[in-house]
Write an enzyme that holds these catalytic residues in place. Sequence first.
Site, PDB file in Angstrom:
ATOM      1  N   ILE A  54      39.657  13.159  31.595  1.00  0.00           N
ATOM      2  CA  ILE A  54      39.663  14.346  32.105  1.00  0.00           C
ATOM      3  C   ILE A  54      38.352  15.216  31.572  1.00  0.00           C
ATOM      4  O   ILE A  54      38.224  15.128  30.185  1.00  0.00           O
ATOM      5  CB  ILE A  54      40.824  15.364  32.104  1.00  0.00           C
ATOM      6  CG1 ILE A  54      40.587  16.421  32.764  1.00  0.00           C
ATOM      7  CG2 ILE A  54      41.081  15.592  30.471  1.00  0.00           C
ATOM      8  CD1 ILE A  54      42.059  17.308  33.206  1.00  0.00           C
ATOM      9  N   GLU A  88      46.785  10.147  26.046  1.00  0.00           N
ATOM     10  CA  GLU A  88      46.335  10.025  24.876  1.00  0.00           C
ATOM     11  C   GLU A  88      45.133  11.213  24.539  1.00  0.00           C
ATOM     12  O   GLU A  88      44.288  11.154  25.385  1.00  0.00           O
ATOM     13  CB  GLU A  88      45.869   8.768  24.274  1.00  0.00           C
ATOM     14  CG  GLU A  88      46.860   7.642  24.509  1.00  0.00           C
ATOM     15  CD  GLU A  88      46.351   6.118  24.739  1.00  0.00           C
ATOM     16  OE1 GLU A  88      45.086   6.131  25.182  1.00  0.00           O
ATOM     17  OE2 GLU A  88      47.133   5.188  24.624  1.00  0.00           O
ATOM     18  N   TYR A 100      47.547  20.521  27.220  1.00  0.00           N
ATOM     19  CA  TYR A 100      48.683  19.579  27.820  1.00  0.00           C
ATOM     20  C   TYR A 100      50.312  20.160  27.394  1.00  0.00           C
ATOM     21  O   TYR A 100      51.138  19.889  28.106  1.00  0.00           O
ATOM     22  CB  TYR A 100      48.524  18.057  26.908  1.00  0.00           C
ATOM     23  CG  TYR A 100      47.151  17.496  27.255  1.00  0.00           C
ATOM     24  CD1 TYR A 100      46.830  17.611  28.542  1.00  0.00           C
ATOM     25  CD2 TYR A 100      46.575  16.999  26.310  1.00  0.00           C
ATOM     26  CE1 TYR A 100      45.404  16.891  28.983  1.00  0.00           C
ATOM     27  CE2 TYR A 100      45.203  16.305  26.630  1.00  0.00           C
ATOM     28  CZ  TYR A 100      44.766  16.248  27.984  1.00  0.00           C
ATOM     29  OH  TYR A 100      43.460  15.777  28.374  1.00  0.00           O
TER      30      TYR A 100
END
Length: 139
Positions: A54, A88, A100
């Site tokens: 991302i 990860e 996250y």
Amino acid sequence: MAIETACHEFPWSANTMQSCLAGRYFNGAIFEHEQLVGFYIGEVAGPDHTLMDICVAPAYQRKGLAKALLTDFIAASEQADAENLFLEVRASNKGAIALYEWAGFSEVGIRKNYYPSASGNEDAILMAMALSFGSQSSL
């Protein structure tokens, strides 16, 4: 590739990026004035989806675009009936970890010396989120 290179000290190769544009991969993107300013790459692995990459162009960071991309990744995964999401992240990337966690991911493990760094290698934090599809979720 320009965004990937601008965002990472150790970016993916062009070949790796190209290989993630079809097959078991899915992608999302944000454009500003017809110019790509952010993207994500997701991978389908059985009933699970993994956020592989991302990135938001540096000039567009801190404007909520990564949050929008992550929200889109989760929504696309829910729409595809994924059971669990994985990713990860570098242990030093506190901003990404906070994003996250905001989205509902939790730490589930560590990969020692996973990422290259200027001073050797850096650990990766493994994060996961179970999606709510009745008894299908396995986390």
